[in-house]
Design a protein around this motif. Sequence first.
Motif, short mmCIF file in Angstrom:
data_model
loop_
_atom_site.label_atom_id
_atom_site.label_comp_id
_atom_site.label_asym_id
_atom_site.label_seq_id
_atom_site.Cartn_x
_atom_site.Cartn_y
_atom_site.Cartn_z
N SER A 1 0.80 -1.35 0.00
CA SER A 1 0.06 -0.09 -0.01
C SER A 1 0.71 1.33 0.07
CB SER A 1 -0.96 -0.03 1.14
OG SER A 1 -0.03 0.09 2.42
N ALA A 2 0.21 2.25 -0.45
CA ALA A 2 0.99 3.69 -0.24
C ALA A 2 1.46 3.75 1.29
CB ALA A 2 -0.06 4.83 -0.91
N ASP A 3 0.51 3.41 2.13
CA ASP A 3 0.80 3.80 3.60
C ASP A 3 2.36 3.05 4.01
OD1 ASP A 3 -1.11 5.55 4.07
OD2 ASP A 3 -2.46 4.02 4.70
N GLN A 4 2.29 1.60 3.37
CA GLN A 4 3.19 0.90 3.73
C GLN A 4 4.73 1.41 3.15
OE1 GLN A 4 1.70 -2.92 2.31
NE2 GLN A 4 2.21 -3.81 4.17
N GLN A 5 4.48 1.94 1.65
CA GLN A 5 5.72 2.59 0.91
C GLN A 5 6.19 3.71 1.79
OE1 GLN A 5 7.24 1.02 -1.38
NE2 GLN A 5 5.93 -0.21 -2.36
N ARG A 6 5.20 4.45 2.31
CA ARG A 6 5.63 5.79 2.86
C ARG A 6 6.23 5.44 4.16
NH1 ARG A 6 0.96 7.23 3.43
NH2 ARG A 6 0.61 7.99 1.30
N ALA A 7 5.67 4.39 5.09
CA ALA A 7 6.34 4.12 6.18
C ALA A 7 7.78 3.52 6.03
CB ALA A 7 5.46 2.92 6.78
N LEU A 8 7.98 2.82 5.14
CA LEU A 8 9.30 2.36 4.54
C LEU A 8 10.19 3.52 4.36
CD1 LEU A 8 10.97 -0.13 4.51
CD2 LEU A 8 10.31 -0.40 1.91
N HIS A 9 9.78 4.34 3.34
CA HIS A 9 10.82 5.70 3.28
C HIS A 9 10.96 6.38 4.42
CE1 HIS A 9 11.49 9.63 1.73
NE2 HIS A 9 12.10 9.02 0.91
N ASP A 10 9.88 6.50 5.40
CA ASP A 10 10.14 7.33 6.43
C ASP A 10 11.10 6.90 7.59
OD1 ASP A 10 8.50 9.23 5.32
OD2 ASP A 10 6.74 8.68 6.44
N SER A 11 11.30 5.31 7.51
CA SER A 11 11.82 4.87 8.60
C SER A 11 13.12 5.12 8.30
CB SER A 11 11.78 3.33 8.50
OG SER A 11 12.26 2.82 7.23
N GLY A 12 13.84 5.26 7.21
CA GLY A 12 15.11 5.69 7.09
C GLY A 12 16.16 4.53 7.33
N HIS A 13 15.78 3.41 7.54
CA HIS A 13 16.33 2.08 7.96
C HIS A 13 16.31 0.99 6.90
CE1 HIS A 13 17.53 3.99 11.61
NE2 HIS A 13 16.08 4.32 11.62
N VAL A 14 15.96 1.26 5.51
CA VAL A 14 15.68 0.38 4.46
C VAL A 14 17.00 -0.55 4.50
CG1 VAL A 14 15.11 -0.21 2.12
CG2 VAL A 14 14.30 1.81 3.37
N ALA A 15 16.73 -1.87 4.65
CA ALA A 15 17.56 -2.63 4.46
C ALA A 15 18.15 -3.13 2.92
CB ALA A 15 16.87 -4.18 4.62
N PRO A 16 19.41 -2.97 2.65
CA PRO A 16 19.84 -2.91 1.33
C PRO A 16 19.38 -4.08 0.69
CG PRO A 16 21.59 -3.01 2.82
CD PRO A 16 20.51 -2.62 3.59
N SER A 17 19.27 -4.14 -0.74
CA SER A 17 19.08 -5.41 -1.37
C SER A 17 20.34 -6.34 -1.36
CB SER A 17 18.81 -5.05 -2.91
OG SER A 17 18.70 -6.19 -3.73
N PRO A 18 19.97 -7.57 -1.17
CA PRO A 18 21.50 -8.61 -1.21
C PRO A 18 22.01 -8.66 -2.56
CG PRO A 18 19.34 -9.72 -1.01
CD PRO A 18 18.99 -8.27 -1.02
N GLY A 19 21.37 -7.96 -3.51
CA GLY A 19 21.91 -7.85 -4.94
C GLY A 19 22.02 -9.34 -5.62
N ALA A 20 23.00 -9.80 -6.17
CA ALA A 20 23.13 -11.10 -7.05
C ALA A 20 23.44 -12.17 -6.15
CB ALA A 20 24.16 -10.84 -8.01
N ALA A 21 23.39 -11.95 -4.71
CA ALA A 21 24.05 -13.10 -4.02
C ALA A 21 23.13 -14.19 -4.03
CB ALA A 21 23.89 -12.38 -2.52
N GLY A 22 21.84 -14.07 -4.51
CA GLY A 22 21.11 -15.20 -4.84
C GLY A 22 21.09 -16.21 -5.80
N GLY A 23 22.26 -15.71 -6.76
CA GLY A 23 22.44 -16.60 -7.71
C GLY A 23 21.80 -16.29 -9.02
N ALA A 24 22.08 -16.83 -10.06
CA ALA A 24 21.39 -16.32 -11.41
C ALA A 24 19.98 -16.76 -11.34
CB ALA A 24 22.30 -16.81 -12.69
N VAL A 25 19.80 -18.05 -11.17
CA VAL A 25 18.57 -18.64 -11.20
C VAL A 25 17.46 -17.91 -10.47
CG1 VAL A 25 17.08 -20.64 -10.63
CG2 VAL A 25 19.25 -20.84 -11.77
N ASP A 26 17.93 -17.58 -8.95
CA ASP A 26 17.23 -16.71 -8.15
C ASP A 26 16.73 -15.45 -8.81
OD1 ASP A 26 15.72 -16.06 -5.77
OD2 ASP A 26 17.51 -15.10 -4.82
#
Length: 137
Positions: free
Chosen positions: A86-111
Amino acid sequence: MSTDTAHSGIVHWRRSLWNGARCEPVVVTLRPDSLHLRDRSLGTVVQVDPRAVTGRLTRIGTLVLTIDERRYALVGRGASLSPAPSADQQRALHDSGHVAPSPGAAGGAVDQLFNGGAAARMRDWHARLAAAGARLS
């Protein structure tokens, strides 16, 4: 885990094994003394000390947590029928300022190719929860 660090992100709570529409986005916030899951309207699904959490990560990347004898199956992305955050969830995530960084390609090519890195995202949450004191296998 640092005592002044929080991590937040949006994952999906798989409330039904068969019905993709019941796979709902939740905002997960992890602090050293609190794990907080909030639904699309930002209502509290669960708030608990991470040390009271048990669980495991399945081979396909589902993080199954047990909290107060209730099981929560969390996955890195929802089904095609699942509601979007929801827009509320997106806003809460943005407002938290503590967004977990994406693990990137650590999941491997298939993932990355077939699952958008969802399994890697859940392995990252598994590691963060374990570092906060959750008893995970």
